[in-house]
Design an enzyme around this catalytic site. Sequence first.
Site, PDB file in Angstrom:
ATOM      1  N   ASN A  59       5.471  -3.627  10.604  1.00  0.00           N
ATOM      2  CA  ASN A  59       6.379  -2.677  11.271  1.00  0.00           C
ATOM      3  C   ASN A  59       7.733  -3.324  11.538  1.00  0.00           C
ATOM      4  O   ASN A  59       7.811  -4.462  11.972  1.00  0.00           O
ATOM      5  CB  ASN A  59       5.774  -2.240  12.597  1.00  0.00           C
ATOM      6  CG  ASN A  59       4.306  -1.940  12.489  1.00  0.00           C
ATOM      7  OD1 ASN A  59       3.911  -1.066  11.752  1.00  0.00           O
ATOM      8  ND2 ASN A  59       3.481  -2.720  13.178  1.00  0.00           N
TER       9      ASN A  59
ATOM     10  N   GLU B 268       3.452  -5.084  -2.015  1.00  0.00           N
ATOM     11  CA  GLU B 268       2.351  -5.998  -1.700  1.00  0.00           C
ATOM     12  C   GLU B 268       2.206  -7.132  -2.718  1.00  0.00           C
ATOM     13  O   GLU B 268       2.035  -8.287  -2.350  1.00  0.00           O
ATOM     14  CB  GLU B 268       1.036  -5.242  -1.515  1.00  0.00           C
ATOM     15  CG  GLU B 268       1.026  -4.278  -0.315  1.00  0.00           C
ATOM     16  CD  GLU B 268       1.304  -4.946   1.031  1.00  0.00           C
ATOM     17  OE1 GLU B 268       1.305  -6.190   1.120  1.00  0.00           O
ATOM     18  OE2 GLU B 268       1.546  -4.206   2.014  1.00  0.00           O
TER      19      GLU B 268
ATOM     20  N   HIS C 296       3.830 -13.666   5.244  1.00  0.00           N
ATOM     21  CA  HIS C 296       3.701 -12.424   4.476  1.00  0.00           C
ATOM     22  C   HIS C 296       4.369 -11.253   5.201  1.00  0.00           C
ATOM     23  O   HIS C 296       5.214 -10.551   4.630  1.00  0.00           O
ATOM     24  CB  HIS C 296       2.226 -12.140   4.224  1.00  0.00           C
ATOM     25  CG  HIS C 296       1.948 -10.880   3.474  1.00  0.00           C
ATOM     26  ND1 HIS C 296       1.732 -10.855   2.114  1.00  0.00           N
ATOM     27  CD2 HIS C 296       1.869  -9.590   3.891  1.00  0.00           C
ATOM     28  CE1 HIS C 296       1.532  -9.604   1.731  1.00  0.00           C
ATOM     29  NE2 HIS C 296       1.602  -8.807   2.789  1.00  0.00           N
ATOM     30  N   GLU C 297       4.006 -11.043   6.455  1.00  0.00           N
ATOM     31  CA  GLU C 297       4.555  -9.881   7.171  1.00  0.00           C
ATOM     32  C   GLU C 297       6.060 -10.053   7.394  1.00  0.00           C
ATOM     33  O   GLU C 297       6.816  -9.090   7.296  1.00  0.00           O
ATOM     34  CB  GLU C 297       3.825  -9.657   8.502  1.00  0.00           C
ATOM     35  CG  GLU C 297       2.297  -9.531   8.402  1.00  0.00           C
ATOM     36  CD  GLU C 297       1.805  -8.544   7.355  1.00  0.00           C
ATOM     37  OE1 GLU C 297       2.546  -7.630   6.961  1.00  0.00           O
ATOM     38  OE2 GLU C 297       0.647  -8.721   6.890  1.00  0.00           O
TER      39      GLU C 297
ATOM     40  N   GLU D  79       0.679   2.542   8.695  1.00  0.00           N
ATOM     41  CA  GLU D  79       0.462   2.471   7.259  1.00  0.00           C
ATOM     42  C   GLU D  79      -1.008   2.737   6.970  1.00  0.00           C
ATOM     43  O   GLU D  79      -1.859   2.179   7.674  1.00  0.00           O
ATOM     44  CB  GLU D  79       0.846   1.099   6.694  1.00  0.00           C
ATOM     45  CG  GLU D  79       0.850   1.102   5.164  1.00  0.00           C
ATOM     46  CD  GLU D  79       1.274  -0.237   4.559  1.00  0.00           C
ATOM     47  OE1 GLU D  79       1.572  -1.179   5.316  1.00  0.00           O
ATOM     48  OE2 GLU D  79       1.301  -0.320   3.333  1.00  0.00           O
TER      49      GLU D  79
ATOM     50  N   HIS E  42       7.957  -9.168   4.251  1.00  0.00           N
ATOM     51  CA  HIS E  42       8.047  -7.725   4.017  1.00  0.00           C
ATOM     52  C   HIS E  42       9.344  -7.139   4.568  1.00  0.00           C
ATOM     53  O   HIS E  42       9.761  -6.066   4.155  1.00  0.00           O
ATOM     54  CB  HIS E  42       6.883  -6.995   4.695  1.00  0.00           C
ATOM     55  CG  HIS E  42       5.682  -6.779   3.832  1.00  0.00           C
ATOM     56  ND1 HIS E  42       5.756  -6.329   2.535  1.00  0.00           N
ATOM     57  CD2 HIS E  42       4.351  -6.918   4.100  1.00  0.00           C
ATOM     58  CE1 HIS E  42       4.526  -6.209   2.050  1.00  0.00           C
ATOM     59  NE2 HIS E  42       3.655  -6.561   2.971  1.00  0.00           N
TER      60      HIS E  42
ATOM     61  N   GLY F 175      -5.468  -7.248   8.426  1.00  0.00           N
ATOM     62  CA  GLY F 175      -5.029  -8.562   8.889  1.00  0.00           C
ATOM     63  C   GLY F 175      -3.802  -8.457   9.775  1.00  0.00           C
ATOM     64  O   GLY F 175      -3.776  -8.987  10.889  1.00  0.00           O
ATOM     65  N   ALA F 176      -2.787  -7.771   9.277  1.00  0.00           N
ATOM     66  CA  ALA F 176      -1.539  -7.659  10.034  1.00  0.00           C
ATOM     67  C   ALA F 176      -0.653  -6.602   9.394  1.00  0.00           C
ATOM     68  O   ALA F 176      -0.889  -6.193   8.251  1.00  0.00           O
ATOM     69  CB  ALA F 176      -0.809  -8.994  10.046  1.00  0.00           C
TER      70      ALA F 176
HETATM   71  N1  BES Z   1       1.010  -3.691   4.864  1.00  0.00           N
HETATM   72  C1  BES Z   1      -0.138  -4.468   5.014  1.00  0.00           C
HETATM   73  C2  BES Z   1      -1.051  -4.006   6.102  1.00  0.00           C
HETATM   74  C3  BES Z   1      -1.836  -2.765   5.771  1.00  0.00           C
HETATM   75  C4  BES Z   1      -2.841  -2.829   4.866  1.00  0.00           C
HETATM   76  C5  BES Z   1      -1.603  -1.578   6.373  1.00  0.00           C
HETATM   77  C6  BES Z   1      -3.582  -1.680   4.584  1.00  0.00           C
HETATM   78  C7  BES Z   1      -2.329  -0.451   6.095  1.00  0.00           C
HETATM   79  C8  BES Z   1      -3.339  -0.496   5.200  1.00  0.00           C
HETATM   80  C9  BES Z   1       0.206  -5.932   5.315  1.00  0.00           C
HETATM   81  O1  BES Z   1       1.440  -6.342   4.870  1.00  0.00           O
HETATM   82  C10 BES Z   1      -0.794  -6.750   4.570  1.00  0.00           C
HETATM   83  O2  BES Z   1      -0.740  -6.779   3.382  1.00  0.00           O
HETATM   84  N2  BES Z   1      -1.710  -7.395   5.277  1.00  0.00           N
HETATM   85  C11 BES Z   1      -2.790  -8.142   4.703  1.00  0.00           C
HETATM   86  C12 BES Z   1      -2.640  -9.605   4.916  1.00  0.00           C
HETATM   87  C13 BES Z   1      -1.699 -10.219   3.941  1.00  0.00           C
HETATM   88  C14 BES Z   1      -1.442 -11.656   4.261  1.00  0.00           C
HETATM   89  C15 BES Z   1      -2.159 -10.112   2.514  1.00  0.00           C
HETATM   90  C16 BES Z   1      -4.033  -7.641   5.376  1.00  0.00           C
HETATM   91  O3  BES Z   1      -3.913  -6.971   6.408  1.00  0.00           O
HETATM   92  O4  BES Z   1      -5.116  -7.915   4.885  1.00  0.00           O
HETATM   93 ZN    ZN Z   2       1.558  -6.792   2.855  1.00  0.00          ZN
END
Ligand code: BES
Ligand code: ZN
Length: 893
Positions: free
Chosen positions: A269, A324, A301-302, A125, A305, A265-266
């Site tokens: 997938n 998101e 959160h993950e 992503e 999704h 953060g995470a």
């Molecule tokens: N889908 C995102 C990760 C992501 C973010 C991939 C930007 C590619 C580009 C994931 O679900 C996400 O939102 N992660 C957050 C943490 C979450 C608890 C808000 C992050 O990585 O900051």
């Molecule tokens: Zn997210």
Amino acid sequence: MREGQNSVIHRSDYQEPAFWIDSVDLCFDLDPAKTRVLNKMKMRRNPHVVPQALRLDGEELNLSRVLVNGQGTSFKMEDNQLVLENLPAGNDVFELEIFTTCAPAKNTKLSGLYTSGDSFYTQCEAEGFRRITYFLDRPDVMASYTVLLRADKSKYPVLLSNGNLVEQGTLDDGRHFAKWVDPFKKPSYLFALVAGQLVAREQRITSRAGKEHLLQVYVRPGDLDKTEHAMNSLMASVAWDEARFGLSLDLERFMIVATSDFNMGAMENKGLNIFNSKYVLANQATATDTDFGNIESVVGHEYFHNWTGNRITCRDWFQLSLKEGLTVFRDQEFSMDLASEASARAVKRIEDVRVLRTAQFPEDAGPMAHPIRPDQYLEINNFYTVTVYEKGAEVVRMQQTMVASGPSDPLGREGFRKGMDLYFQRHDGSAVTCDDFTQAIADANPDSKLAQLLPQFKRWYSQAGTPRVKAVGSFDGASGTYSLTLSQSCAPTPGQAVKEPFVIPISLGLISADGSEVASSMHVLTQESETLTFTGLQAEPVPSILRGFSAPVILDFAYTDEQLLALLEHDTDPFNRWEAGQRLALNRMMAFISQDALAVADMKLDARYIEAMRSVLRHPKLDAAFKELALTLPSETYVAEQLDVVDPQRIHAVREALRAQLATALHADWEWAFEAHHENGAYKPDSLSSGRRALTGLALAMLCIAARTSGDTVWPGKALQRFKDAGNMTDRFNALAALVTSGSDLAAQALQRFHAMFKDEALVIDKWFALQAGATDRGGNILPIVKQLMTHPDFSMRNPNRARSVIFSYCSANPGAFHRADAAGYVFWSDKVIELDAINPQVAARLARALDRWKKLAEPMRSAAREAIARVAAKPDLSNDTREVVTRALSED
Ligand code: BES
Ligand code: ZN
């Protein structure tokens, strides 16, 4: 190919793909220097689109072969696309085979396939899959994936991908293979693979629906003792989504893998979430209560999704908030529901609002302002923002609020659940838009305010900027009537000069002079100005407006001190109770800041404020976590947002001065708080005990700050002792931070000892760097410390967590130290943005945003900041990521 020469993408230009990909068969021969990828796709033309060439995205790939139905074919390269013009006509399925290689060990961008330590990871992503193979790398192309992984067995004993493991075995030359099949169609951004020497904590669970699942948390050998909390959080997430939304885990196996090199953060997938190790690894010795809380919410959160993002995904990246914003809302609710006691729920709400107001409000007022559904972007990675996430979550929250149907469902939870059910019924398995989401929530609640006001409500999706609600009250004693006039406005944002009125749900209460609540209601403001009247009142009430922060707006009401003190003491809404305390503090800070001639030494807090804070601190009923929040002064960033012209050093000096006074004036109370909230017994990261630790941590910091003024050596000594004896990282780190923040002579030895104790714990060493780079500036001492830290053998520019712990902690989280009159902070910033951009543009572009609000700065900072930004912008070959941020910052719009 030069970096960053692409052009702006517009939401209005959306077109369906000209081809569909039904299935993808991927075969990887993993090698750090040169990984071979064979991609066999079953494709067909999209009958809705005029016949045209196939254009596949690809980046930094070496192409060696292309076959159509097993035969060689002609192709050309245009920009970053592989173009095939001679494909079979008609709508039949054809097979396209593409053979490429890539170099994971050289991939410092950490997008696509890369190595971290001795293992392979992917991050796709938003547009990383095109760095693995040529593809229609867009979320509305959903395909079935089969993945064959081949690698050296001793170096990479674990081979993982999405879905189910269907076959594994050994090959020649010490190699082995694993074959994975994902039973669900998915967009390419949800693809993942992991290969390396990893171990897993495993847990078998049976769902409410009676199905068996295997949960796994994969980490490096040696980290298994830090996976219990992540696993518990995952089990709680599975149970919560079933209980609150009726959504069950749809896979036999669900895996989480931790890596120490990760941009974000995470990542969610399908069936194979990949996490920054910061959001997985924790035990009481190495992680703080905040870390434990973050892990719980990020794991949630993950996991959430899987339904809101994966089963139903985004049609295009402009719809990012669809997944998101909704998933942040869900993880916030998850954490609140786990907290159970009402006070802990309120604490979580206050923390979330604090993030929104200190990070999102400035974004909405700056050069990067965009609606939660943006209209254009140059680089999509720049739009994973607090606006899309946190404001997006508030917009979902308002929809829940606005489907409430009276006393049987006061918060709208049931109505919202009906809306979610309909959303899945309509759209499961497809790629949809924000319009589809709001329509489902409204249609499931046809009599709701949301359904009645839907077109106007949707302005939250299209208009950027934070609305301001001005409230004016007047009391007519003769008739016992109180009128409250509410008016809304919203300042222009880049590209949007005029704003139409928003739909703003405002939760209200009226408090009488004796502290009792005389009215409470929910008012939905839709006009520019509306007046509410309340009758039958004996005396003028105090209005409690925007309870629970019912809408993401700025509320202006000219509260008197008396009114704020009444709210602080009596409001039944804990959010507004906290807010009243913050307003009391803010008013004082603003008054001191604005009196240019007033020396910091002459800024004296009044007894009334001090007494109010004392009674909060000593309150028999309020809990510790709430007290810690209420006794923390508004942040420097939040204060800066309230000013038209900002002198960050003055804000810093004022805040420090007031903090020192609170420390001294409440000395005995801090001593009491410190002694009375000791935790005995085994460490547990629950809300009650972490609240007590937070309050003792604040108390200790205040006592060390007071000691600085008084010359006392007892409390710094006690802090050092606690630092040494602490049974958990929260207490240990708080004690260390108290010494560092107060500038104690004991700080240096404690820091040294801390490093020696944790030299092999990367996540703890990150804290060690961050604490020093974020410390209180004294006469400009922090920048030299930061430069020194960057020469430390443990520092690395290539590891995002480490780079953030030093550079971001200084540039983005330490305004008093960063904004220097000599411009040295900005010169440092521009050097680091440029240096990072060549390594990792995503991380560089985030750092670039540290100067977003330069136009508000007082001179000479303002001119110096502009010069620094211009210096970055003038660099040829800048990535799209960084170029977009600095161009917007300099624009006159
Ligand atoms: N889908 C995102 C990760 C992501 C973010 C991939 C930007 C590619 C580009 C994931 O679900 C996400 O939102 N992660 C957050 C943490 C979450 C608890 C808000 C992050 O990585 O900051
Ligand atoms: Zn997210």
